[in-house]
Write a protein that holds these residues in place. Structure first.
Motif, PDB file in Angstrom:
ATOM      1  N   GLY A 123      -4.192  -6.907   1.292  1.00 26.08           N
ATOM      2  CA  GLY A 123      -5.195  -7.146   2.273  1.00 26.08           C
ATOM      3  C   GLY A 123      -5.882  -5.613   2.488  1.00 26.08           C
ATOM      4  O   GLY A 123      -5.257  -4.617   2.694  1.00 26.08           O
ATOM      5  N   ARG A 124      -7.217  -5.611   2.863  1.00 24.02           N
ATOM      6  CA  ARG A 124      -7.937  -4.328   3.034  1.00 24.02           C
ATOM      7  C   ARG A 124      -7.290  -3.927   4.622  1.00 24.02           C
ATOM      8  O   ARG A 124      -7.161  -2.657   4.728  1.00 24.02           O
ATOM      9  CB  ARG A 124      -9.276  -4.452   3.126  1.00 24.02           C
ATOM     10  N   ASP A 125      -7.105  -4.838   5.281  1.00 28.18           N
ATOM     11  CA  ASP A 125      -6.389  -4.516   6.697  1.00 28.18           C
ATOM     12  C   ASP A 125      -5.216  -3.890   6.504  1.00 28.18           C
ATOM     13  O   ASP A 125      -4.897  -2.711   7.141  1.00 28.18           O
ATOM     14  CB  ASP A 125      -6.616  -5.810   7.548  1.00 28.18           C
ATOM     15  N   LEU A 126      -4.336  -4.589   5.613  1.00 29.49           N
ATOM     16  CA  LEU A 126      -2.944  -3.600   5.400  1.00 29.49           C
ATOM     17  C   LEU A 126      -2.998  -2.169   4.610  1.00 29.49           C
ATOM     18  O   LEU A 126      -2.320  -1.451   5.020  1.00 29.49           O
ATOM     19  CB  LEU A 126      -2.395  -4.861   4.725  1.00 29.49           C
ATOM     20  N   LEU A 127      -3.865  -2.186   3.877  1.00 31.56           N
ATOM     21  CA  LEU A 127      -4.372  -1.026   3.222  1.00 31.56           C
ATOM     22  C   LEU A 127      -4.434   0.250   4.368  1.00 31.56           C
ATOM     23  O   LEU A 127      -4.000   1.176   4.612  1.00 31.56           O
ATOM     24  CB  LEU A 127      -5.454  -1.024   2.114  1.00 31.56           C
ATOM     25  N   LEU A 128      -5.698  -0.243   5.159  1.00 30.32           N
ATOM     26  CA  LEU A 128      -6.186   0.688   6.203  1.00 30.32           C
ATOM     27  C   LEU A 128      -4.847   1.028   7.027  1.00 30.32           C
ATOM     28  O   LEU A 128      -5.001   2.072   7.815  1.00 30.32           O
ATOM     29  CB  LEU A 128      -7.473   0.206   6.591  1.00 30.32           C
ATOM     30  N   ASP A 129      -4.391   0.129   7.612  1.00 28.03           N
ATOM     31  CA  ASP A 129      -3.361   0.006   8.735  1.00 28.03           C
ATOM     32  C   ASP A 129      -2.199   1.094   8.227  1.00 28.03           C
ATOM     33  O   ASP A 129      -1.558   1.599   8.956  1.00 28.03           O
ATOM     34  CB  ASP A 129      -2.815  -1.389   9.141  1.00 28.03           C
ATOM     35  N   SER A 130      -1.872   1.043   6.562  1.00 29.25           N
ATOM     36  CA  SER A 130      -0.906   1.722   6.539  1.00 29.25           C
ATOM     37  C   SER A 130      -1.125   3.257   6.324  1.00 29.25           C
ATOM     38  O   SER A 130      -0.028   4.073   6.181  1.00 29.25           O
ATOM     39  CB  SER A 130      -0.484   1.291   4.866  1.00 29.25           C
ATOM     40  N   GLU A 131      -2.426   3.583   6.330  1.00 32.17           N
ATOM     41  CA  GLU A 131      -2.687   4.988   6.125  1.00 32.17           C
ATOM     42  C   GLU A 131      -2.207   5.829   4.842  1.00 32.17           C
ATOM     43  O   GLU A 131      -2.032   6.821   4.860  1.00 32.17           O
ATOM     44  CB  GLU A 131      -2.412   6.007   7.502  1.00 32.17           C
ATOM     45  N   SER A 132      -2.194   4.654   4.032  1.00 29.32           N
ATOM     46  CA  SER A 132      -1.382   5.269   2.640  1.00 29.32           C
ATOM     47  C   SER A 132      -2.918   5.842   1.706  1.00 29.32           C
ATOM     48  O   SER A 132      -4.099   5.543   2.132  1.00 29.32           O
ATOM     49  CB  SER A 132      -1.169   4.087   1.834  1.00 29.32           C
ATOM     50  N   PRO A 133      -2.404   7.033   1.045  1.00 26.05           N
ATOM     51  CA  PRO A 133      -3.288   7.187   0.093  1.00 26.05           C
ATOM     52  C   PRO A 133      -4.057   6.545  -1.065  1.00 26.05           C
ATOM     53  O   PRO A 133      -4.877   6.930  -1.857  1.00 26.05           O
ATOM     54  CB  PRO A 133      -2.808   8.863  -0.554  1.00 26.05           C
ATOM     55  N   ALA A 134      -3.461   5.198  -1.175  1.00 26.41           N
ATOM     56  CA  ALA A 134      -3.869   4.377  -2.276  1.00 26.41           C
ATOM     57  C   ALA A 134      -5.308   4.208  -1.882  1.00 26.41           C
ATOM     58  O   ALA A 134      -5.882   3.844  -0.913  1.00 26.41           O
ATOM     59  CB  ALA A 134      -2.925   3.087  -2.065  1.00 26.41           C
ATOM     60  N   THR A 135      -5.918   3.754  -3.017  1.00 23.89           N
ATOM     61  CA  THR A 135      -7.440   3.550  -2.760  1.00 23.89           C
ATOM     62  C   THR A 135      -7.980   2.300  -3.224  1.00 23.89           C
ATOM     63  O   THR A 135      -7.345   1.503  -4.167  1.00 23.89           O
ATOM     64  CB  THR A 135      -8.539   4.586  -3.944  1.00 23.89           C
TER      65      THR A 135
ATOM     66  N   ALA B 203       0.797  -1.365   0.079  1.00 23.41           N
ATOM     67  CA  ALA B 203       0.225  -0.021  -0.025  1.00 23.41           C
ATOM     68  C   ALA B 203       0.913   1.251  -0.104  1.00 23.41           C
ATOM     69  O   ALA B 203       0.530   2.135  -0.634  1.00 23.41           O
ATOM     70  CB  ALA B 203      -0.996   0.015   1.369  1.00 23.41           C
ATOM     71  N   THR B 204       1.847   1.165   0.511  1.00 23.52           N
ATOM     72  CA  THR B 204       2.926   2.346   0.811  1.00 23.52           C
ATOM     73  C   THR B 204       3.484   2.615  -0.562  1.00 23.52           C
ATOM     74  O   THR B 204       3.421   3.964  -1.077  1.00 23.52           O
ATOM     75  CB  THR B 204       3.948   2.354   1.627  1.00 23.52           C
ATOM     76  N   TYR B 205       3.933   1.776  -1.201  1.00 24.48           N
ATOM     77  CA  TYR B 205       4.514   1.915  -2.703  1.00 24.48           C
ATOM     78  C   TYR B 205       3.411   2.434  -3.597  1.00 24.48           C
ATOM     79  O   TYR B 205       3.775   3.104  -4.631  1.00 24.48           O
ATOM     80  CB  TYR B 205       5.006   0.346  -3.262  1.00 24.48           C
ATOM     81  N   VAL B 206       2.177   1.720  -3.435  1.00 24.07           N
ATOM     82  CA  VAL B 206       1.354   2.094  -4.776  1.00 24.07           C
ATOM     83  C   VAL B 206       0.571   3.515  -4.310  1.00 24.07           C
ATOM     84  O   VAL B 206       0.616   4.447  -5.049  1.00 24.07           O
ATOM     85  CB  VAL B 206       0.032   1.156  -4.625  1.00 24.07           C
ATOM     86  N   GLY B 207       0.643   3.763  -2.768  1.00 23.53           N
ATOM     87  CA  GLY B 207       0.163   5.311  -2.272  1.00 23.53           C
ATOM     88  C   GLY B 207       1.234   6.362  -2.914  1.00 23.53           C
ATOM     89  O   GLY B 207       0.624   7.544  -3.181  1.00 23.53           O
ATOM     90  N   SER B 208       2.290   5.930  -2.878  1.00 16.81           N
ATOM     91  CA  SER B 208       3.236   6.858  -3.314  1.00 16.81           C
ATOM     92  C   SER B 208       3.333   7.285  -4.756  1.00 16.81           C
ATOM     93  O   SER B 208       3.986   8.345  -5.204  1.00 16.81           O
ATOM     94  CB  SER B 208       4.956   6.354  -2.958  1.00 16.81           C
ATOM     95  N   GLY B 209       2.777   6.359  -5.717  1.00 17.29           N
ATOM     96  CA  GLY B 209       2.584   6.678  -6.940  1.00 17.29           C
ATOM     97  C   GLY B 209       3.898   5.676  -7.594  1.00 17.29           C
ATOM     98  O   GLY B 209       4.071   5.739  -9.054  1.00 17.29           O
ATOM     99  N   ALA B 210       4.885   5.282  -6.878  1.00 19.19           N
ATOM    100  CA  ALA B 210       6.130   4.403  -7.458  1.00 19.19           C
ATOM    101  C   ALA B 210       5.490   3.304  -8.105  1.00 19.19           C
ATOM    102  O   ALA B 210       6.131   2.902  -9.166  1.00 19.19           O
ATOM    103  CB  ALA B 210       6.891   3.731  -6.183  1.00 19.19           C
ATOM    104  N   LEU B 211       4.303   2.723  -7.830  1.00 14.14           N
ATOM    105  CA  LEU B 211       3.792   1.587  -8.339  1.00 14.14           C
ATOM    106  C   LEU B 211       2.188   1.942  -8.957  1.00 14.14           C
ATOM    107  O   LEU B 211       1.556   2.856  -8.177  1.00 14.14           O
ATOM    108  CB  LEU B 211       3.934   0.156  -7.873  1.00 14.14           C
ATOM    109  N   ASP B 212       1.654   1.501  -9.792  1.00 14.78           N
ATOM    110  CA  ASP B 212       0.338   1.730 -10.346  1.00 14.78           C
ATOM    111  C   ASP B 212      -0.510   1.238  -9.377  1.00 14.78           C
ATOM    112  O   ASP B 212      -1.546   1.695  -9.147  1.00 14.78           O
ATOM    113  CB  ASP B 212       0.374   1.510 -11.792  1.00 14.78           C
ATOM    114  N   VAL B 213      -0.620  -0.261  -9.358  1.00 11.18           N
ATOM    115  CA  VAL B 213      -1.648  -0.930  -8.598  1.00 11.18           C
ATOM    116  C   VAL B 213      -1.145  -1.939  -7.928  1.00 11.18           C
ATOM    117  O   VAL B 213       0.371  -2.221  -7.949  1.00 11.18           O
ATOM    118  CB  VAL B 213      -2.510  -1.837  -9.659  1.00 11.18           C
ATOM    119  N   GLY B 214      -2.018  -2.392  -6.901  1.00 10.89           N
ATOM    120  CA  GLY B 214      -1.364  -3.597  -6.214  1.00 10.89           C
ATOM    121  C   GLY B 214      -2.301  -4.589  -5.653  1.00 10.89           C
ATOM    122  O   GLY B 214      -3.395  -4.138  -5.513  1.00 10.89           O
ATOM    123  N   ILE B 215      -1.917  -5.909  -5.163  1.00 11.95           N
ATOM    124  CA  ILE B 215      -2.938  -6.651  -4.279  1.00 11.95           C
ATOM    125  C   ILE B 215      -2.371  -6.751  -2.921  1.00 11.95           C
ATOM    126  O   ILE B 215      -1.194  -7.141  -2.718  1.00 11.95           O
ATOM    127  CB  ILE B 215      -2.743  -8.057  -5.074  1.00 11.95           C
TER     128      ILE B 215
END
Length: 279
Positions: A68-80, A54-66
């Motif tokens: 867990g929703r838990d890991l996405l929310l825990d990271s507080e990343s701007p990825a959606t 989620a951190t890499y995708v949220g930073s824009g370094a990578l476009d998309v990723g697979i």
């Protein structure tokens, strides 16, 4: 090329790789590979720790990723979150020592051990509760017994692990998590193709094709049992009093639908798997 982040290990890794393969992508053949290009499909895979995706995708370094929703929310990343992928399900709950069950507001001022401080902290904040979060990388259920915390917040399946540690669940569900496709928010033509392909895999896993013959007099009853995704295909037979029907049916309902069709007069009922789909 579309840059895709994929879990390199853990519970999400194998299923994510299998899903991408079913979607027609060429993944890695060696678990030590960190970057794999698939020029035929215009994508490049980056194999990363699930927590970092989620951190890499949220930073824009990578476009998309697979991930867990838990890991996405825990990271507080701007990825959606773009889509649910329906695997890697987990439930997050609070737990306390058995016989000392409390309500959520009673956590005010308590110490809560968790491996997901961002996720749990955000949940408590929405309920107006202030706690001291104790971050642990594993064995969270031991935190209370060892005097590190007053309660824990962790993934729960059957609850047996918590019971063995002398804990019991209380309060509301913190999160129902599943694997999700996430995006940086930057438009990329390959991202839409990836999403369509993954959705096609989900459809192929959830549905089967059902073919059967049925008397015209009972067609309405049969179609009510097999409405399909949009509408079933109905074809005439040599015998004008019969028609052939083809429809998509939920895989879990296959045998019940076959029994019901037979009861209304359908015959030659056949079921075929779906290997790929675009809906």
């Amino acid at each position: 090329m579309l840059k895709i982040a994929v879990p390199n290990k853990g519970s999400l890794s194998e299923t994510a790789a299998q899903m991408l393969a079913e979607a027609g992508y060429q993944g890695r053949r060696d678990s030590r590979e960190l970057v794999v290009a698939d020029p035929r499909n215009g994508v490049e895979f980056f194999y990363l720790r699930p927590r970092d995706i989620a951190t890499y995708v949220g930073s824009g370094a990578l476009d998309v990723g697979i991930t867990g929703r838990d890991l996405l929310l825990d990271s507080e990343s701007p990825a959606t979150e773009t889509a649910e992928l329906l695997f890697g399900e987990s439930t997050f709950r609070f737990a306390r020592p058995q016989g000392t069950a409390i309500e959520l507001p009673d956590l005010q001022g308590a110490r809560v051990a968790t491996s997901y401080p961002g996720l749990v902290g955000a949940f408590l904040k929405t309920h107006g509760i202030t706690t001291t979060l104790v971050r642990l990388d594993g064995a969270v259920e031991s935190a209370v017994r060892l005097g590190v915390a007053d309660a824990v917040a962790d993934v729960v399946s059957t609850g047996s692990t918590l019971k063995k540690a002398g804990l019991e669940i209380f309060g509301p569900v913190i999160l129902e998590s599943t694997a999700v496709l996430i995006s940086s928010g930057t438009e990329h033509p390959g991202a839409e193709t990836l999403l369509r392909r993954l959705q096609g895999v989900l459809v192929a896993r959830q549905y089967v094709l059902m073919d059967y013959d049925v008397p015209v007099a009972h067609l309405d009853e049969a179609v009510a049992l097999t409405p399909g995704i949009e509408s079933p295909t109905i074809s005439p037979l040599h015998d004008p009093e019969w028609v052939a029907v083809r429809a998509m049916v939920p895989r879990t309902d296959t045998n019940q639908v076959m029994d019901a069709l037979y009861a209304v007069g359908a015959r030659a009922i056949l079921v075929s798997p779906i290997h790929a789909a675009r809906i």
